[in-house]
Design an enzyme around this catalytic site. Structure first.
Site, PDB file in Angstrom:
ATOM      1  N   HIS A  10       0.734  -1.490   0.318  1.00 55.43           N
ATOM      2  CA  HIS A  10      -0.232   0.250   0.026  1.00 55.43           C
ATOM      3  C   HIS A  10       0.738   1.501  -0.065  1.00 55.43           C
ATOM      4  O   HIS A  10       2.200   1.052   0.227  1.00 55.43           O
ATOM      5  CB  HIS A  10      -0.655   0.098   1.406  1.00 55.43           C
ATOM      6  CG  HIS A  10       0.126   0.378   2.207  1.00 55.43           C
ATOM      7  ND1 HIS A  10       0.275   0.854   3.230  1.00 55.43           N
ATOM      8  CD2 HIS A  10       0.040  -1.141   2.912  1.00 55.43           C
ATOM      9  CE1 HIS A  10       1.157   1.098   4.252  1.00 55.43           C
ATOM     10  NE2 HIS A  10       0.088  -0.581   4.551  1.00 55.43           N
ATOM     11  N   GLY A  11       0.167   2.505  -0.598  1.00 60.01           N
ATOM     12  CA  GLY A  11       1.338   3.774  -0.271  1.00 60.01           C
ATOM     13  C   GLY A  11       1.162   3.942   0.643  1.00 60.01           C
ATOM     14  O   GLY A  11       0.708   3.224   2.060  1.00 60.01           O
ATOM     15  N   ASN A  16       2.590   5.584   8.439  1.00 57.20           N
ATOM     16  CA  ASN A  16       3.101   5.582   7.906  1.00 57.20           C
ATOM     17  C   ASN A  16       3.852   7.204   8.493  1.00 57.20           C
ATOM     18  O   ASN A  16       5.262   7.017   8.686  1.00 57.20           O
ATOM     19  CB  ASN A  16       3.486   5.097   6.981  1.00 57.20           C
ATOM     20  CG  ASN A  16       2.963   3.955   6.407  1.00 57.20           C
ATOM     21  OD1 ASN A  16       2.633   3.416   5.663  1.00 57.20           O
ATOM     22  ND2 ASN A  16       3.716   2.664   7.247  1.00 57.20           N
ATOM     23  N   GLU A  88      -1.957  -6.853   7.425  1.00 57.18           N
ATOM     24  CA  GLU A  88      -0.537  -6.377   8.087  1.00 57.18           C
ATOM     25  C   GLU A  88       0.117  -7.018   9.177  1.00 57.18           C
ATOM     26  O   GLU A  88      -0.881  -7.856   9.936  1.00 57.18           O
ATOM     27  CB  GLU A  88      -0.426  -4.568   8.273  1.00 57.18           C
ATOM     28  CG  GLU A  88       0.432  -4.661   9.581  1.00 57.18           C
ATOM     29  CD  GLU A  88       2.462  -4.689   8.073  1.00 57.18           C
ATOM     30  OE1 GLU A  88       2.410  -5.379   8.514  1.00 57.18           O
ATOM     31  OE2 GLU A  88       2.614  -3.922   7.672  1.00 57.18           O
ATOM     32  N   ARG A 116      11.644  -7.031  13.108  1.00 59.63           N
ATOM     33  CA  ARG A 116      12.392  -7.664  12.272  1.00 59.63           C
ATOM     34  C   ARG A 116      12.528  -8.726  12.008  1.00 59.63           C
ATOM     35  O   ARG A 116      13.237  -9.556  11.283  1.00 59.63           O
ATOM     36  CB  ARG A 116      13.676  -6.214  11.810  1.00 59.63           C
ATOM     37  CG  ARG A 116      13.366  -5.637  11.118  1.00 59.63           C
ATOM     38  CD  ARG A 116      12.915  -5.373   9.288  1.00 59.63           C
ATOM     39  NE  ARG A 116      12.185  -4.688   8.664  1.00 59.63           N
ATOM     40  CZ  ARG A 116      10.921  -4.565   8.688  1.00 59.63           C
ATOM     41  NH1 ARG A 116       9.944  -4.615   9.184  1.00 59.63           N
ATOM     42  NH2 ARG A 116      10.732  -3.455   7.830  1.00 59.63           N
TER      43      ARG A 116
END
Length: 247
Positions: A10-11, A16, A88, A116
């Site tokens: 997604h953009g 974000n 997500e 991560r």
């Protein structure tokens, strides 16, 4: 025979832009994110890599990215299928927290483990948290599958059954498939496709709004490892920016 798969994160979302852990919180795209989605569709159209069917999550930032990209590619009319299994990664109690502040509070090692690592989830979210999704209608049927937190290993465990049951049959039928999803759900699939180790997957960053094309053989393995971005230079720069989030 090869099978064409397009992956599109997604953009840029509102969170974000604010450098917040988002996870299952259902935020929208920024204007920049909408432009990224449109550009992703333009890149597909210019390259002649046009999907016949779309699979996406039940989160608006991915759904809206798919719609904007399809409109730009003149493919607005194709089927769009939604599943929570493409959501997500659930960031547990980190949802809503600022990444830079989390890094400063817990240190580099713990921050990177939560962000991560393959198999270390963040602390679980409380069901009554303002950033919890418990009780929302789109998740009413999940029951025990409703997560309180996830690591990438958990995302793979929920994604791959859908890959096998819904996406692979579309590819096998000769469709060009677009998956419009999220950074970690796409990392989960790329790990599976490319056979990336549990250790090396920590270094993989997928940029927003950049179509990544895989050609798959009849065993649904890449004919060219790691696929190809339709705009490789821009994708490399954007992936580096993703890697630096929190700093």
């Amino acid at each position: 025979m090869t099978h064409t798969l397009i992956l599109l994160r997604h953009g840029e979302s509102e969170w974000n832009a604010k450098n917040l852990f988002t996870g299952w919180v259902d935020v929208n795209l920024t204007e920049k994110g909408r432009a990224e989605a449109v550009r992703g569709g333009e890149l597909m159209r210019e390259a002649g890599v046009l999907p016949d069917v779309v699979h996406t999550s039940v989160q608006r930032r991915a759904i809206n990215t798919a719609c904007l990209a399809l409109d730009a590619a003149d493919r607005h009319w194709i089927p769009v299928r939604r599943s929570w299994r493409l959501n997500e990664r659930h960031y547990g109690a980190l949802q809503g927290k600022n990444k830079k502040e989390t890094l400063e509070a817990y240190g580099e090692e713990q921050f990177m483990l939560w962000r991560r690592s393959f198999d270390v989830p963040p602390p679980p979210i409380e069901e009554d948290s303002e950033f919890s999704q418990f009780g929302l209608p789109q998740y009413a049927g999940l029951g025990d599958d409703m997560p309180h937190t996830e690591c990438l290993k958990d995302v793979i465990a929920r994604f791959l059954p859908y890959w096998e049951s819904d996406i692979v049959p579309d590819l096998r039928a000769g469709h060009t498939v677009l998956i419009a999803a999220h950074g970690n759900s796409l990392r989960a699939l790329v790990k599976h496709l490319d056979g990336i180790s549990d250790e090396d997957i920590a270094g993989l960053n997928i940029p927003t709004g950049m179509p990544l094309v895989y050609e798959l053989d009849d065993d649904f393995r890449p004919t060219v490892p790691h696929g190809r971005y339709l705009d490789p230079e821009a994708a490399a720069a954007a992936a580096a920016a993703v890697a630096n989030q929190g700093r």
